[in-house]
Design a protein around this motif. Sequence first.
Motif, PDB file in Angstrom:
ATOM      1  N   THR A 147      -9.900  41.669  45.302  1.00 25.16           N
ATOM      2  CA  THR A 147     -10.697  40.452  45.398  1.00 25.16           C
ATOM      3  C   THR A 147     -11.133  40.272  46.853  1.00 25.16           C
ATOM      4  O   THR A 147     -10.407  40.601  47.777  1.00 25.16           O
ATOM      5  N   VAL A 148     -12.315  39.707  47.038  1.00 27.84           N
ATOM      6  CA  VAL A 148     -12.862  39.458  48.374  1.00 27.84           C
ATOM      7  C   VAL A 148     -13.089  37.955  48.535  1.00 27.84           C
ATOM      8  O   VAL A 148     -13.502  37.268  47.597  1.00 27.84           O
ATOM      9  N   ARG A 149     -12.804  37.463  49.744  1.00 22.31           N
ATOM     10  CA  ARG A 149     -13.086  36.067  50.057  1.00 22.31           C
ATOM     11  C   ARG A 149     -13.490  35.977  51.525  1.00 22.31           C
ATOM     12  O   ARG A 149     -13.187  36.862  52.330  1.00 22.31           O
ATOM     13  N   ASP A 150     -14.174  34.899  51.866  1.00 22.31           N
ATOM     14  CA  ASP A 150     -14.456  34.561  53.255  1.00 22.31           C
ATOM     15  C   ASP A 150     -13.639  33.324  53.592  1.00 22.31           C
ATOM     16  O   ASP A 150     -13.674  32.332  52.853  1.00 22.31           O
ATOM     17  N   ILE A 151     -12.921  33.391  54.697  1.00 23.02           N
ATOM     18  CA  ILE A 151     -12.190  32.235  55.225  1.00 23.02           C
ATOM     19  C   ILE A 151     -13.002  31.710  56.403  1.00 23.02           C
ATOM     20  O   ILE A 151     -13.301  32.461  57.332  1.00 23.02           O
ATOM     21  N   HIS A 152     -13.349  30.442  56.338  1.00 24.22           N
ATOM     22  CA  HIS A 152     -14.139  29.811  57.393  1.00 24.22           C
ATOM     23  C   HIS A 152     -13.225  28.894  58.201  1.00 24.22           C
ATOM     24  O   HIS A 152     -12.736  27.891  57.678  1.00 24.22           O
ATOM     25  N   LEU A 153     -12.978  29.291  59.427  1.00 25.03           N
ATOM     26  CA  LEU A 153     -12.242  28.445  60.364  1.00 25.03           C
ATOM     27  C   LEU A 153     -13.263  27.763  61.266  1.00 25.03           C
ATOM     28  O   LEU A 153     -14.448  28.096  61.240  1.00 25.03           O
ATOM     29  N   ARG A 154     -12.817  26.844  62.063  1.00 27.52           N
ATOM     30  CA  ARG A 154     -13.728  26.109  62.942  1.00 27.52           C
ATOM     31  C   ARG A 154     -14.501  27.060  63.855  1.00 27.52           C
ATOM     32  O   ARG A 154     -15.666  26.854  64.124  1.00 27.52           O
ATOM     33  N   TRP A 155     -13.889  28.129  64.291  1.00 32.10           N
ATOM     34  CA  TRP A 155     -14.505  28.985  65.302  1.00 32.10           C
ATOM     35  C   TRP A 155     -14.848  30.405  64.833  1.00 32.10           C
ATOM     36  O   TRP A 155     -15.494  31.158  65.565  1.00 32.10           O
ATOM     37  N   ILE A 156     -14.452  30.788  63.624  1.00 27.03           N
ATOM     38  CA  ILE A 156     -14.702  32.149  63.151  1.00 27.03           C
ATOM     39  C   ILE A 156     -14.692  32.183  61.622  1.00 27.03           C
ATOM     40  O   ILE A 156     -14.005  31.363  60.985  1.00 27.03           O
ATOM     41  N   THR A 157     -15.440  33.110  61.061  1.00 25.04           N
ATOM     42  CA  THR A 157     -15.381  33.410  59.627  1.00 25.04           C
ATOM     43  C   THR A 157     -14.892  34.846  59.488  1.00 25.04           C
ATOM     44  O   THR A 157     -15.338  35.730  60.224  1.00 25.04           O
ATOM     45  N   VAL A 158     -13.977  35.061  58.550  1.00 24.01           N
ATOM     46  CA  VAL A 158     -13.411  36.390  58.326  1.00 24.01           C
ATOM     47  C   VAL A 158     -13.564  36.740  56.845  1.00 24.01           C
ATOM     48  O   VAL A 158     -13.188  35.951  55.975  1.00 24.01           O
ATOM     49  N   ARG A 159     -14.119  37.913  56.571  1.00 24.80           N
ATOM     50  CA  ARG A 159     -14.195  38.425  55.197  1.00 24.80           C
ATOM     51  C   ARG A 159     -12.935  39.245  54.942  1.00 24.80           C
ATOM     52  O   ARG A 159     -12.626  40.169  55.687  1.00 24.80           O
ATOM     53  N   GLU A 160     -12.214  38.878  53.892  1.00 23.93           N
ATOM     54  CA  GLU A 160     -10.933  39.496  53.574  1.00 23.93           C
ATOM     55  C   GLU A 160     -10.991  40.176  52.213  1.00 23.93           C
ATOM     56  O   GLU A 160     -11.541  39.617  51.261  1.00 23.93           O
ATOM     57  N   ARG A 161     -10.405  41.373  52.137  1.00 27.04           N
ATOM     58  CA  ARG A 161     -10.304  42.138  50.883  1.00 27.04           C
ATOM     59  C   ARG A 161      -8.825  42.332  50.591  1.00 27.04           C
ATOM     60  O   ARG A 161      -8.089  42.895  51.388  1.00 27.04           O
ATOM     61  N   PHE A 162      -8.396  41.849  49.438  1.00 24.32           N
ATOM     62  CA  PHE A 162      -6.964  41.867  49.123  1.00 24.32           C
ATOM     63  C   PHE A 162      -6.465  43.267  48.807  1.00 24.32           C
ATOM     64  O   PHE A 162      -7.069  44.012  48.038  1.00 24.32           O
ATOM     65  N   LEU A 163      -5.334  43.596  49.419  1.00 26.87           N
ATOM     66  CA  LEU A 163      -4.667  44.885  49.237  1.00 26.87           C
ATOM     67  C   LEU A 163      -3.458  44.750  48.314  1.00 26.87           C
ATOM     68  O   LEU A 163      -3.106  45.691  47.615  1.00 26.87           O
ATOM     69  N   ALA A 164      -2.813  43.598  48.369  1.00 30.70           N
ATOM     70  CA  ALA A 164      -1.656  43.318  47.503  1.00 30.70           C
ATOM     71  C   ALA A 164      -1.713  41.848  47.106  1.00 30.70           C
ATOM     72  O   ALA A 164      -1.925  40.977  47.948  1.00 30.70           O
TER      73      ALA A 164
END
Length: 169
Positions: free
Chosen positions: A66-83
Amino acid sequence: MSLYALQPSYLEDIPAMRHHLRTERRVNASAARAFDILATGEGQREWAHGYRSTTWYGTMPYGSATVRDIHLRWITVRERFLAWEPGRRFSFSADAMSIPLARRMIEDIIFVPLDENRCVLRWQVHLDTAAMLRPVQERIVSKTFAPMFDRFAAGLASYAESAVAQRKS
Protein backbone atom coordinates in the motif's frame (compact mmCIF):
# COMPACT_ATOMS: atom_id res chain seq x y z
CA MET A 1 3.61 19.98 -5.02
CA SER A 2 6.59 18.17 -6.49
CA LEU A 3 8.03 15.06 -4.92
CA TYR A 4 11.64 14.03 -5.39
CA ALA A 5 12.13 10.30 -5.94
CA LEU A 6 14.24 8.39 -3.45
CA GLN A 7 15.78 4.99 -4.03
CA PRO A 8 13.06 2.43 -3.25
CA SER A 9 14.23 0.32 -0.31
CA TYR A 10 13.39 -3.06 1.15
CA LEU A 11 13.82 -4.58 4.60
CA GLU A 12 16.91 -6.49 3.45
CA ASP A 13 18.57 -3.11 2.64
CA ILE A 14 18.58 -2.00 6.29
CA PRO A 15 22.06 -3.30 7.24
CA ALA A 16 23.67 -1.38 4.36
CA MET A 17 22.21 1.99 5.35
CA ARG A 18 24.50 4.45 7.08
CA HIS A 19 22.27 5.81 9.87
CA HIS A 20 20.20 3.73 12.27
CA LEU A 21 18.00 5.60 14.75
CA ARG A 22 16.21 3.68 17.46
CA THR A 23 13.84 4.80 20.13
CA GLU A 24 11.88 2.58 22.47
CA ARG A 25 8.85 3.31 24.60
CA ARG A 26 6.75 1.25 26.96
CA VAL A 27 3.10 1.62 26.00
CA ASN A 28 0.26 1.05 28.44
CA ALA A 29 -1.95 -0.42 25.73
CA SER A 30 -1.95 -3.74 23.95
CA ALA A 31 0.29 -4.22 20.93
CA ALA A 32 -2.85 -4.60 18.79
CA ARG A 33 -4.28 -1.29 20.06
CA ALA A 34 -0.99 0.60 19.59
CA PHE A 35 -0.69 -0.80 16.04
CA ASP A 36 -4.27 0.25 15.26
CA ILE A 37 -3.63 3.82 16.41
CA LEU A 38 -0.61 4.03 14.13
CA ALA A 39 -2.25 2.26 11.18
CA THR A 40 -5.45 4.29 11.23
CA GLY A 41 -3.88 7.62 12.16
CA GLU A 42 -6.19 7.91 15.14
CA GLY A 43 -5.39 11.10 17.05
CA GLN A 44 -2.32 11.69 14.89
CA ARG A 45 -2.65 15.47 15.09
CA GLU A 46 -2.35 15.09 18.86
CA TRP A 47 0.58 12.70 19.03
CA ALA A 48 2.65 13.49 15.89
CA HIS A 49 4.00 17.04 16.07
CA GLY A 50 3.50 18.83 12.74
CA TYR A 51 1.13 16.22 11.26
CA ARG A 52 -1.42 17.63 8.81
CA SER A 53 -3.02 14.81 6.83
CA THR A 54 -2.65 11.46 5.06
CA THR A 55 -3.52 10.60 1.47
CA TRP A 56 -4.03 6.86 0.91
CA TYR A 57 -3.72 5.25 -2.53
CA GLY A 58 -5.72 2.09 -3.06
CA THR A 59 -8.60 0.65 -1.13
CA MET A 60 -8.97 -0.84 2.31
CA PRO A 61 -7.89 -3.09 3.79
CA TYR A 62 -4.40 -1.62 3.62
CA GLY A 63 -1.34 -3.82 3.84
CA SER A 64 2.07 -4.54 2.34
CA ALA A 65 2.63 -2.63 -0.92
CA THR A 66 0.00 0.00 0.00
CA VAL A 67 1.16 3.56 -0.72
CA ARG A 68 0.30 6.72 1.19
CA ASP A 69 1.49 10.31 1.43
CA ILE A 70 2.07 11.75 4.90
CA HIS A 71 1.78 15.53 4.96
CA LEU A 72 3.62 17.22 7.80
CA ARG A 73 3.81 20.97 8.27
CA TRP A 74 7.18 21.16 6.54
CA ILE A 75 7.45 18.06 4.31
CA THR A 76 5.40 15.45 2.44
CA VAL A 77 6.69 11.88 2.26
CA ARG A 78 5.39 9.13 -0.04
CA GLU A 79 5.55 5.81 1.80
CA ARG A 80 5.28 2.25 0.44
CA PHE A 81 4.53 -0.41 3.03
CA LEU A 82 6.98 -3.28 3.36
CA ALA A 83 5.38 -4.99 6.37
CA TRP A 84 1.83 -4.67 7.71
CA GLU A 85 1.49 -7.19 10.52
CA PRO A 86 -1.27 -6.09 12.91
CA GLY A 87 -0.06 -5.98 16.49
CA ARG A 88 3.52 -6.78 15.42
CA ARG A 89 5.15 -4.72 12.68
CA PHE A 90 4.48 -1.56 10.63
CA SER A 91 7.30 -0.86 8.13
CA PHE A 92 7.64 1.27 5.04
CA SER A 93 10.09 2.71 2.57
CA ALA A 94 10.09 6.45 1.95
CA ASP A 95 10.02 6.47 -1.86
CA ALA A 96 9.67 10.23 -2.42
CA MET A 97 9.87 13.50 -0.46
CA SER A 98 8.94 17.11 -1.13
CA ILE A 99 12.36 18.10 0.27
CA PRO A 100 15.10 15.66 -0.82
CA LEU A 101 16.68 15.01 2.58
CA ALA A 102 17.44 11.33 2.06
CA ARG A 103 18.69 9.08 -0.68
CA ARG A 104 16.82 6.14 0.85
CA MET A 105 14.93 5.60 4.10
CA ILE A 106 12.95 2.94 5.94
CA GLU A 107 10.87 3.23 9.09
CA ASP A 108 10.51 -0.10 10.86
CA ILE A 109 8.13 -0.01 13.82
CA ILE A 110 7.91 -3.11 15.99
CA PHE A 111 5.39 -3.84 18.76
CA VAL A 112 6.53 -6.33 21.41
CA PRO A 113 3.71 -7.52 23.70
CA LEU A 114 4.53 -7.54 27.40
CA ASP A 115 1.08 -8.79 28.41
CA GLU A 116 -2.46 -8.27 27.16
CA ASN A 117 -2.49 -4.58 28.17
CA ARG A 118 1.09 -3.41 27.61
CA CYS A 119 3.74 -3.51 24.92
CA VAL A 120 7.09 -2.09 23.93
CA LEU A 121 7.15 0.17 20.89
CA ARG A 122 10.45 0.07 18.96
CA TRP A 123 10.53 2.87 16.39
CA GLN A 124 13.54 2.44 14.10
CA VAL A 125 14.58 4.67 11.22
CA HIS A 126 17.27 3.61 8.77
CA LEU A 127 18.54 6.06 6.18
CA ASP A 128 21.20 7.36 3.88
CA THR A 129 21.11 11.14 3.66
CA ALA A 130 20.97 13.00 0.35
CA ALA A 131 24.35 13.84 -1.20
CA MET A 132 23.88 17.57 -0.61
CA LEU A 133 23.59 16.93 3.14
CA ARG A 134 26.68 14.76 3.53
CA PRO A 135 28.88 17.56 4.93
CA VAL A 136 26.35 18.11 7.74
CA GLN A 137 24.66 14.70 7.87
CA GLU A 138 25.66 13.80 11.43
CA ARG A 139 24.23 17.06 12.72
CA ILE A 140 21.00 16.78 10.67
CA VAL A 141 20.45 13.19 11.78
CA SER A 142 21.18 13.83 15.46
CA LYS A 143 19.54 17.26 15.79
CA THR A 144 16.55 16.91 13.45
CA PHE A 145 15.67 13.31 12.59
CA ALA A 146 16.42 11.60 15.91
CA PRO A 147 14.41 14.04 18.08
CA MET A 148 11.49 14.08 15.60
CA PHE A 149 11.07 10.29 15.60
CA ASP A 150 11.61 10.13 19.36
CA ARG A 151 8.76 12.66 19.80
CA PHE A 152 6.54 10.59 17.49
CA ALA A 153 7.17 7.44 19.57
CA ALA A 154 6.65 9.27 22.86
CA GLY A 155 3.50 10.90 21.51
CA LEU A 156 2.05 7.61 20.31
CA ALA A 157 2.78 5.96 23.67
CA SER A 158 1.18 8.84 25.57
CA TYR A 159 -1.85 8.97 23.29
CA ALA A 160 -2.38 5.20 23.50
CA GLU A 161 -2.32 5.34 27.30
CA SER A 162 -4.79 8.24 27.46
CA ALA A 163 -7.08 6.58 24.91
CA VAL A 164 -7.12 3.37 27.01
CA ALA A 165 -7.84 5.40 30.16
CA GLN A 166 -10.72 7.21 28.42
CA ARG A 167 -12.24 3.91 27.34
CA LYS A 168 -12.21 2.65 30.96
CA SER A 169 -13.95 5.73 32.37
